[in-house]
Design a protein around this motif. Structure first.
Motif, PDB file in Angstrom:
ATOM      1  N   SER A 199     -15.234   9.570  10.777  1.00 28.83           N
ATOM      2  CA  SER A 199     -15.983   8.937  11.491  1.00 28.83           C
ATOM      3  C   SER A 199     -15.667   6.901  11.438  1.00 28.83           C
ATOM      4  N   ALA A 215     -18.900  13.938   8.395  1.00 29.59           N
ATOM      5  CA  ALA A 215     -17.863  13.478   8.319  1.00 29.59           C
ATOM      6  C   ALA A 215     -17.817  11.723   8.131  1.00 29.59           C
ATOM      7  N   ASN A 264     -21.898  12.362  13.522  1.00 27.63           N
ATOM      8  CA  ASN A 264     -23.223  13.998  13.520  1.00 27.63           C
ATOM      9  C   ASN A 264     -22.089  15.840  12.131  1.00 27.63           C
ATOM     10  N   GLU A 265     -21.768  15.588  12.191  1.00 30.85           N
ATOM     11  CA  GLU A 265     -21.092  16.513  11.165  1.00 30.85           C
ATOM     12  C   GLU A 265     -20.639  15.769   9.767  1.00 30.85           C
ATOM     13  N   VAL A 315     -18.622  12.775  17.562  1.00 31.81           N
ATOM     14  CA  VAL A 315     -18.305  14.628  16.727  1.00 31.81           C
ATOM     15  C   VAL A 315     -18.544  14.287  15.126  1.00 31.81           C
ATOM     16  N   ALA A 316     -17.549  13.358  14.432  1.00 34.16           N
ATOM     17  CA  ALA A 316     -17.303  13.511  12.846  1.00 34.16           C
ATOM     18  C   ALA A 316     -18.713  12.687  12.517  1.00 34.16           C
TER      19      ALA A 316
END
Length: 131
Positions: free
Chosen positions: A50, A46, A43-44, A40-41
């Motif tokens: 990550s 971050a 893909n954002e 998630v991190a």
């Protein structure tokens, strides 16, 4: 506050009373949780967050590798190969910044987790009969 009512105390108790099979399941649960957070991190965008979560998942893979009993034969050899593949794929994910590679490892470890959970359940069902 009662120190025995804390989530950490509950986790500590669960670890101390777990069978070896249940401990492996717990390790898989932790690795998958950290990998999902890393994905998630990533893909954002971050990256640092990550990479931190990837480091934690890789530490669990290192523990799984270190505790393999290589004297047990083919199963240990195959697990070792899978864990090394996972680590290689996570390194690639970090370098290429591709969350899809993390998802591949999540899928693989999730399948292994289910197999170990079934093994732990079988071992728990047999344990009372032999006690």
């Amino acid at each position: 506050m009662n120190p025995y009512a804390s989530p950490q105390a509950y986790r500590d108790s669960a670890v101390l009373t777990a069978s070896p099979e249940q401990l492996v399941v717990m390790l898989y649960d932790g690795a998958v949780r950290f990998l999902r957070q890393a994905e998630v991190a990533m893909n954002e965008g971050a990256w640092l967050h990550s990479f931190e979560k990837l480091n934690r998942a890789e530490a669990i893979l290192d523990e799984l590798l270190a505790t393999l009993n290589m004297d047990t034969g083919e199963i240990a050899d195959r697990l070792q190969a899978i864990y090394i593949f996972c680590k290689k794929t996570l390194i690639e994910a970090r370098i290429q910044r591709q969350g899809e590679k993390i998802a591949q490892v999540v899928a693989l470890l999730s399948n292994l987790r289910e197999a170990w959970a079934a093994l732990a359940q079988q071992a728990a069902a047999v344990a009372p009969a032999s006690a």
